[in-house]
Scaffold this motif. Structure first.
Motif, PDB file in Angstrom:
ATOM      1  N   SER A 156       0.813  -1.224   0.000  1.00  0.00           N
ATOM      2  CA  SER A 156       0.000   0.000   0.000  1.00  0.00           C
ATOM      3  C   SER A 156       0.843   1.269   0.000  1.00  0.00           C
ATOM      4  O   SER A 156       0.315   2.360  -0.240  1.00  0.00           O
ATOM      5  CB  SER A 156      -0.934   0.016   1.211  1.00  0.00           C
ATOM      6  OG  SER A 156      -0.225   0.286   2.416  1.00  0.00           O
ATOM      7  N   THR A 157       2.140   1.158   0.256  1.00  0.00           N
ATOM      8  CA  THR A 157       3.002   2.340   0.354  1.00  0.00           C
ATOM      9  C   THR A 157       4.025   2.419  -0.769  1.00  0.00           C
ATOM     10  O   THR A 157       4.872   3.312  -0.766  1.00  0.00           O
ATOM     11  CB  THR A 157       3.741   2.371   1.706  1.00  0.00           C
ATOM     12  OG1 THR A 157       4.584   1.207   1.807  1.00  0.00           O
ATOM     13  CG2 THR A 157       2.761   2.386   2.869  1.00  0.00           C
ATOM     14  N   LEU A 158       3.985   1.513  -1.716  1.00  0.00           N
ATOM     15  CA  LEU A 158       4.965   1.504  -2.805  1.00  0.00           C
ATOM     16  C   LEU A 158       4.590   2.562  -3.841  1.00  0.00           C
ATOM     17  O   LEU A 158       3.507   2.511  -4.426  1.00  0.00           O
ATOM     18  CB  LEU A 158       5.028   0.119  -3.458  1.00  0.00           C
ATOM     19  CG  LEU A 158       5.344  -1.048  -2.514  1.00  0.00           C
ATOM     20  CD1 LEU A 158       5.346  -2.362  -3.281  1.00  0.00           C
ATOM     21  CD2 LEU A 158       6.665  -0.835  -1.806  1.00  0.00           C
ATOM     22  N   GLU A 159       5.502   3.493  -4.069  1.00  0.00           N
ATOM     23  CA  GLU A 159       5.196   4.604  -4.966  1.00  0.00           C
ATOM     24  C   GLU A 159       6.236   4.827  -6.057  1.00  0.00           C
ATOM     25  O   GLU A 159       5.964   5.534  -7.025  1.00  0.00           O
ATOM     26  CB  GLU A 159       5.045   5.900  -4.156  1.00  0.00           C
ATOM     27  CG  GLU A 159       3.903   5.865  -3.155  1.00  0.00           C
ATOM     28  CD  GLU A 159       3.800   7.137  -2.353  1.00  0.00           C
ATOM     29  OE1 GLU A 159       4.798   7.902  -2.343  1.00  0.00           O
ATOM     30  OE2 GLU A 159       2.739   7.389  -1.752  1.00  0.00           O
ATOM     31  N   THR A 160       7.422   4.272  -5.903  1.00  0.00           N
ATOM     32  CA  THR A 160       8.490   4.508  -6.865  1.00  0.00           C
ATOM     33  C   THR A 160       9.038   3.181  -7.384  1.00  0.00           C
ATOM     34  O   THR A 160       8.787   2.110  -6.811  1.00  0.00           O
ATOM     35  CB  THR A 160       9.645   5.303  -6.240  1.00  0.00           C
ATOM     36  OG1 THR A 160      10.304   4.480  -5.247  1.00  0.00           O
ATOM     37  CG2 THR A 160       9.145   6.585  -5.576  1.00  0.00           C
ATOM     38  N   SER A 184      -8.551 -14.008   2.574  1.00  0.00           N
ATOM     39  CA  SER A 184      -9.395 -13.214   3.476  1.00  0.00           C
ATOM     40  C   SER A 184      -8.924 -11.768   3.540  1.00  0.00           C
ATOM     41  O   SER A 184      -9.736 -10.827   3.545  1.00  0.00           O
ATOM     42  CB  SER A 184      -9.391 -13.830   4.874  1.00  0.00           C
ATOM     43  OG  SER A 184      -9.934 -15.135   4.865  1.00  0.00           O
ATOM     44  N   LEU A 185      -7.608 -11.575   3.593  1.00  0.00           N
ATOM     45  CA  LEU A 185      -7.059 -10.223   3.690  1.00  0.00           C
ATOM     46  C   LEU A 185      -7.327  -9.428   2.414  1.00  0.00           C
ATOM     47  O   LEU A 185      -7.719  -8.249   2.480  1.00  0.00           O
ATOM     48  CB  LEU A 185      -5.560 -10.290   3.962  1.00  0.00           C
ATOM     49  CG  LEU A 185      -5.150 -10.707   5.373  1.00  0.00           C
ATOM     50  CD1 LEU A 185      -3.687 -11.120   5.416  1.00  0.00           C
ATOM     51  CD2 LEU A 185      -5.410  -9.564   6.357  1.00  0.00           C
ATOM     52  N   LEU A 186      -7.122 -10.040   1.269  1.00  0.00           N
ATOM     53  CA  LEU A 186      -7.337  -9.333   0.012  1.00  0.00           C
ATOM     54  C   LEU A 186      -8.811  -8.997  -0.189  1.00  0.00           C
ATOM     55  O   LEU A 186      -9.147  -7.950  -0.754  1.00  0.00           O
ATOM     56  CB  LEU A 186      -6.804 -10.157  -1.154  1.00  0.00           C
ATOM     57  CG  LEU A 186      -5.272 -10.247  -1.217  1.00  0.00           C
ATOM     58  CD1 LEU A 186      -4.827 -11.344  -2.179  1.00  0.00           C
ATOM     59  CD2 LEU A 186      -4.664  -8.910  -1.618  1.00  0.00           C
ATOM     60  N   GLU A 187      -9.694  -9.854   0.267  1.00  0.00           N
ATOM     61  CA  GLU A 187     -11.122  -9.551   0.174  1.00  0.00           C
ATOM     62  C   GLU A 187     -11.503  -8.427   1.136  1.00  0.00           C
ATOM     63  O   GLU A 187     -12.413  -7.643   0.860  1.00  0.00           O
ATOM     64  CB  GLU A 187     -11.944 -10.801   0.463  1.00  0.00           C
ATOM     65  CG  GLU A 187     -11.827 -11.866  -0.618  1.00  0.00           C
ATOM     66  CD  GLU A 187     -12.642 -13.110  -0.316  1.00  0.00           C
ATOM     67  OE1 GLU A 187     -13.641 -12.991   0.449  1.00  0.00           O
ATOM     68  OE2 GLU A 187     -12.318 -14.190  -0.836  1.00  0.00           O
ATOM     69  N   ALA A 188     -10.793  -8.324   2.265  1.00  0.00           N
ATOM     70  CA  ALA A 188     -11.090  -7.277   3.245  1.00  0.00           C
ATOM     71  C   ALA A 188     -10.396  -5.961   2.942  1.00  0.00           C
ATOM     72  O   ALA A 188     -10.801  -4.905   3.452  1.00  0.00           O
ATOM     73  CB  ALA A 188     -10.682  -7.751   4.650  1.00  0.00           C
ATOM     74  N   CYS A 189      -9.349  -6.000   2.119  1.00  0.00           N
ATOM     75  CA  CYS A 189      -8.571  -4.797   1.819  1.00  0.00           C
ATOM     76  C   CYS A 189      -9.435  -3.776   1.084  1.00  0.00           C
ATOM     77  O   CYS A 189     -10.157  -4.107   0.146  1.00  0.00           O
ATOM     78  CB  CYS A 189      -7.356  -5.174   0.974  1.00  0.00           C
ATOM     79  SG  CYS A 189      -6.330  -3.770   0.485  1.00  0.00           S
ATOM     80  N   GLY A 190      -9.343  -2.524   1.514  1.00  0.00           N
ATOM     81  CA  GLY A 190     -10.181  -1.487   0.941  1.00  0.00           C
ATOM     82  C   GLY A 190      -9.515  -0.641  -0.119  1.00  0.00           C
ATOM     83  O   GLY A 190     -10.132   0.313  -0.614  1.00  0.00           O
ATOM     84  N   ASN A 191      -8.282  -0.952  -0.504  1.00  0.00           N
ATOM     85  CA  ASN A 191      -7.552  -0.120  -1.453  1.00  0.00           C
ATOM     86  C   ASN A 191      -7.316  -0.894  -2.754  1.00  0.00           C
ATOM     87  O   ASN A 191      -6.623  -1.911  -2.759  1.00  0.00           O
ATOM     88  CB  ASN A 191      -6.221   0.333  -0.848  1.00  0.00           C
ATOM     89  CG  ASN A 191      -5.497   1.341  -1.719  1.00  0.00           C
ATOM     90  OD1 ASN A 191      -4.891   0.979  -2.717  1.00  0.00           O
ATOM     91  ND2 ASN A 191      -5.552   2.607  -1.340  1.00  0.00           N
ATOM     92  N   ILE A 192      -7.899  -0.402  -3.841  1.00  0.00           N
ATOM     93  CA  ILE A 192      -7.830  -1.092  -5.123  1.00  0.00           C
ATOM     94  C   ILE A 192      -6.395  -1.218  -5.613  1.00  0.00           C
ATOM     95  O   ILE A 192      -5.940  -2.297  -6.022  1.00  0.00           O
ATOM     96  CB  ILE A 192      -8.674  -0.350  -6.175  1.00  0.00           C
ATOM     97  CG1 ILE A 192     -10.151  -0.341  -5.759  1.00  0.00           C
ATOM     98  CG2 ILE A 192      -8.497  -0.988  -7.554  1.00  0.00           C
ATOM     99  CD1 ILE A 192     -10.771  -1.702  -5.658  1.00  0.00           C
ATOM    100  N   GLN A 193      -5.648  -0.114  -5.603  1.00  0.00           N
ATOM    101  CA  GLN A 193      -4.282  -0.127  -6.122  1.00  0.00           C
ATOM    102  C   GLN A 193      -3.402  -1.076  -5.336  1.00  0.00           C
ATOM    103  O   GLN A 193      -2.563  -1.787  -5.899  1.00  0.00           O
ATOM    104  CB  GLN A 193      -3.702   1.284  -6.086  1.00  0.00           C
ATOM    105  CG  GLN A 193      -2.285   1.382  -6.632  1.00  0.00           C
ATOM    106  CD  GLN A 193      -1.856   2.812  -6.877  1.00  0.00           C
ATOM    107  OE1 GLN A 193      -2.486   3.536  -7.636  1.00  0.00           O
ATOM    108  NE2 GLN A 193      -0.797   3.247  -6.197  1.00  0.00           N
ATOM    109  N   THR A 194      -3.588  -1.114  -4.020  1.00  0.00           N
ATOM    110  CA  THR A 194      -2.810  -2.017  -3.174  1.00  0.00           C
ATOM    111  C   THR A 194      -3.036  -3.467  -3.573  1.00  0.00           C
ATOM    112  O   THR A 194      -2.088  -4.256  -3.711  1.00  0.00           O
ATOM    113  CB  THR A 194      -3.180  -1.817  -1.698  1.00  0.00           C
ATOM    114  OG1 THR A 194      -2.808  -0.507  -1.290  1.00  0.00           O
ATOM    115  CG2 THR A 194      -2.509  -2.851  -0.809  1.00  0.00           C
TER     116      THR A 194
END
Length: 319
Positions: A156-160, A184-194
């Motif tokens: 979620s923090t990778l930008e470069t 389970s984690l990926l289904e619960a994750c709320g950030n599309i790009q992540t």
């Protein structure tokens, strides 16, 4: 003193509101201060005198004081055994996640290596993927992200380009992640790009657990996302990623300290490599084979853009 000993453990940091909840009046707190039975670290924050604080004591104290906080990201990955992929010799700040603002005293308490409250939480709700790690004489339970959750937090923090290359090195060592928990984690994750970036990294590296992820159950949104400028578009996950790591189709090279051991692909002789210190080795990867070559086994000629054309010396390979 008997009352104080029965309610306040060594190393615990508390405030006057906590004392009040324990039935200790303000005048009693003042008495404890004057008599040296407790000391003030900063205004309004107290502990029993003792050895230097550890950061885990600060985190557990936050929990006792009512803050919903857990240790995650690089700090959790280090705990789970991935510290060999972090920058050697560099003290990493402790990464904390909390839905609340942390009290100002967290930044004022003198304790290394310091804390960072992560601004972007891919899991705004729920505690899936958290594990309690016991600390100290009292076995204080401190919530940590599991390795699976921490890798998604990292994504979620990778930008470069550099962020992604470093993360890819860490992912290459993550052969034992649990696919059911990742699902389970990926289904619960709320950030599309992540989610897209995590899945792209997982597919690129090709660990066996990736085959057990049911992507059809994970909402990945619509449209394209640019992660790095000047990259190449991945047609499955619709994100722009560094050209040199797209599905291992291009050679990727990273400088690592001599003796580095990791997971890397095959080297194709005659490609370009970055100039490097002679006390380093090169971790070379293409496809699925690892090779680490000490720089002093290589000959190089200066090239453009800070790169060198390399050939092998006292070294042959049959690929």
């Amino acid at each position: 003193m008997a009352v104080l000993d029965s309610i306040m453990q060594e190393g615990l940091l508390v405030d006057r509101a906590w004392f009040s909840r324990q039935g200790v009046e303000s005048t009693a707190v003042d008495y404890y201060l004057r008599s040296g039975k407790i000391e003030a670290l900063v205004h309004g924050l107290y502990r029993k005198p003792g050895p230097p604080l550890k950061w885990q004591q600060v985190v557990y104290s936050l929990i006792v004081l009512g803050h919903d906080v857990h240790v995650g990201h690089l700090t959790a990955l280090s705990y789970h055994g991935y510290e060999h992929s972090l920058k050697l010799g560099v003290a990493q700040s402790i990464r904390l996640y909390s839905a609340q603002s942390l009290p100002s005293w967290v930044e004022k308490v003198e304790i290394g290596p310091g804390f960072i409250k992560m601004k972007r939480n891919p899991f705004p709700n729920g505690s899936v993927g958290l594990v309690d790690v016991l600390f100290g004489t009292w076995d204080w339970p401190i919530p940590y992200s599991s390795a699976e959750r921490a890798f998604i937090e990292l994504a979620s923090t990778l930008e470069t380009r550099e962020d992604i290359l470093q993360a890819k090195l860490m992912f290459e060592g993550a052969a034992n992640l649990r696919p059911m928990l990742l699902q389970s984690l990926l289904e619960a994750c709320g950030n599309i790009q992540t989610k897209r970036l995590f899945l792209w990294l997982a597919r690129t590296i090709g660990h066996p657990w990736y085959k057990h992820i049911d992507i059809s159950r994970i909402y990945l949104g619509t449209g394209k996302r640019q992660i790095v400028s000047g990259g190449t578009l991945d047609t499955q996950f619709l994100i722009t990623v560094p050209k040199e790591v797209q599905d291992g189709q291009r050679l990727t090279i990273s400088d690592q300290p001599r003796g580095f051991i990791g997971y890397s692909p095959r080297i194709i002789p005659g490609r370009f490599i970055p100039n490097s210190d002679p006390n380093s080795s090169l971790a070379l990867r293409h496809k699925n084979t690892h090779l680490a070559i000490p720089v002093d086994l290589l000959e190089s000629e200066p090239g453009t853009d800070g790169y060198s054309q390399c050939t092998y010396k006292a070294f042959t390979m049959d690929m």
